[in-house]
Design an enzyme around this catalytic site. Structure first.
Site, mmCIF file in Angstrom:
data_model
loop_
_atom_site.group_PDB
_atom_site.id
_atom_site.type_symbol
_atom_site.label_atom_id
_atom_site.label_comp_id
_atom_site.label_asym_id
_atom_site.label_seq_id
_atom_site.Cartn_x
_atom_site.Cartn_y
_atom_site.Cartn_z
ATOM 1 N N TYR A 87 -9.722 -11.176 -6.410
ATOM 2 C CA TYR A 87 -8.849 -11.094 -7.583
ATOM 3 C C TYR A 87 -9.034 -12.285 -8.518
ATOM 4 C CZ TYR A 87 -6.665 -7.309 -5.016
ATOM 5 O OH TYR A 87 -6.455 -6.145 -4.333
ATOM 6 N N LYS A 117 -1.483 -2.930 8.246
ATOM 7 C CA LYS A 117 -2.582 -2.546 9.129
ATOM 8 C C LYS A 117 -2.490 -3.309 10.442
ATOM 9 C CE LYS A 117 -5.907 -1.232 5.555
ATOM 10 N NZ LYS A 117 -7.244 -1.474 4.978
ATOM 11 N N ARG A 152 -1.373 -2.018 -6.762
ATOM 12 C CA ARG A 152 -1.528 -3.144 -5.830
ATOM 13 C C ARG A 152 -2.482 -4.200 -6.412
ATOM 14 N NH1 ARG A 152 -1.243 -4.664 -0.284
ATOM 15 N NH2 ARG A 152 -3.215 -5.317 0.655
ATOM 16 N N ARG A 190 0.852 -1.182 0.000
ATOM 17 C CA ARG A 190 0.000 0.000 0.000
ATOM 18 C C ARG A 190 0.893 1.237 0.000
ATOM 19 N NH1 ARG A 190 -1.836 -3.612 3.968
ATOM 20 N NH2 ARG A 190 -3.948 -4.416 3.649
ATOM 21 N N HIS A 241 -3.379 -9.549 3.794
ATOM 22 C CA HIS A 241 -4.809 -9.687 4.088
ATOM 23 C C HIS A 241 -5.008 -10.634 5.258
ATOM 24 C CE1 HIS A 241 -6.181 -8.517 -0.256
ATOM 25 N NE2 HIS A 241 -5.985 -7.473 0.508
ATOM 26 N N HIS A 294 -3.743 2.766 -6.019
ATOM 27 C CA HIS A 294 -4.042 1.429 -5.500
ATOM 28 C C HIS A 294 -4.206 0.407 -6.630
ATOM 29 C CE1 HIS A 294 -4.612 -0.356 -1.577
ATOM 30 N NE2 HIS A 294 -5.610 -1.094 -2.026
#
Length: 301
Positions: free
Chosen positions: A282, A176, A250, A152, A273, A247
């Protein structure tokens, strides 16, 4: 007035929590803050001065107002998550009841697939940042690292010099929830980084002293906004049509890996993730791409 001060205090404390402890990106923090401030305005209109006095009917009324404004289901879902997260925080720290928004169902999401670049478009992007100028060398390294790692933008700007092992081709990023992960990168990114670190960064740094990997033209650590400005310039130079945003690199990273045979779990780990379902979107892109290719090329399609 006292109740208003309490609402402000709750918000300030919560924003500090998601910024410092949860390590949310500056964009996410800004969106959550805006969502909660809108909710506070609704409470004021309804004469509610205490978060604890909000029950399911009030929560439902607020969501109805959001629908009345014509907002998308994705935006409404995010606003529910923002407020739900605030109440969860207040419940954990102060024992405040948090059931009102927990009882709400998220609106069903529109089936929109993440946009990505085709390989020819990426080639045009890379061509747009060729050159010997320190700025061009830096921009190429930024683009190579984004595409090589799928990081990111917020993760890229937080990389320090000590997080890079250019010999092994591995970088440590902080994702994150302050979760660290290690991502490999290939020879193109390695070469671009070597050129940047040996030639460009020392010239851009001037007399500045810090350990951030990527810097702006003044030698200060580059921000997420700065990265977006760099990519916007590249996209204009590459004459890429349509709506584009950083983004998408990514998304391209994940899509191209899966299209070329990478397994889902590996891509999940590389992207950072926590849920496999976040990565599975995806596969829909690659399937749709296969379908379109078939329909456009098979003689009897």
């Amino acid at each position: 007035m006292q109740q208003q001060n309490e609402l402000t205090a709750f918000l300030d404390e919560y924003i500090s929590y998601i910024r410092l402890e949860k390590n949310y990106s500056s964009l996410t923090v800004s969106e959550y803050k805006h969502d909660i401030e809108e909710f506070y305005a609704f409470l004021s209109e309804e004469g509610i001065v205490d978060l604890a006095n909000v029950d399911y009917p009030e929560a439902r009324l607020y969501v109805t107002r959001l629908y009345d404004r014509g907002l998308s289901r994705v935006t409404i879902s995010r606003k529910i998550s923002s407020i739900r997260s605030l109440y969860k925080f207040c419940n954990a720290r102060y024992g405040m009841k948090d059931h009102a928004f927990q009882l709400l169902h998220h609106p069903k999401k529109e089936q929109r697939l993440p946009a990505f670049f085709y390989e020819k478009e990426l080639d045009a992007l890379f061509a747009a940042c060729e050159g010997d100028h320190p700025k061009s060398v830096r921009n190429k390294a930024i683009l190579e690292m984004l595409y090589a790692t799928g990081a990111r933008v917020s993760e890229l700007v937080s990389i320090k010099l000590g997080d890079i092992d250019n010999g092994l081709g591995i970088v440590k990023v902080m994702g994150k929830g302050r979760k660290e992960r290690y991502i490999p990168f290939g020879s193109f990114a390695q070469q671009a980084l070597e050129s940047y670190l040996e030639i460009s960064r020392p010239l851009l740094m001037k007399q500045k002293k810090h350990y951030s990997l990527f810097v702006n033209l003044r030698g200060d650590p580059i921000t997420a906004r700065g990265i977006r400005h760099v990519l916007d310039s590249m996209m204009k130079d590459a004459a890429i049509q349509g709506k584009v945003y950083p983004h998408m690199i990514r998304h391209s990273f994940a899509t191209h890996l899966l299209a070329n045979g990478a397994d889902m779990r590996t891509v999940q780990e590389l992207l950072g993730h926590s849920q496999l379902s976040s990565t599975q979107v995806y596969t829909h892109i690659t399937k749709e791409h296969l379908r379109k290719t078939y329909m456009n090329t098979h003689p009897r399609a």
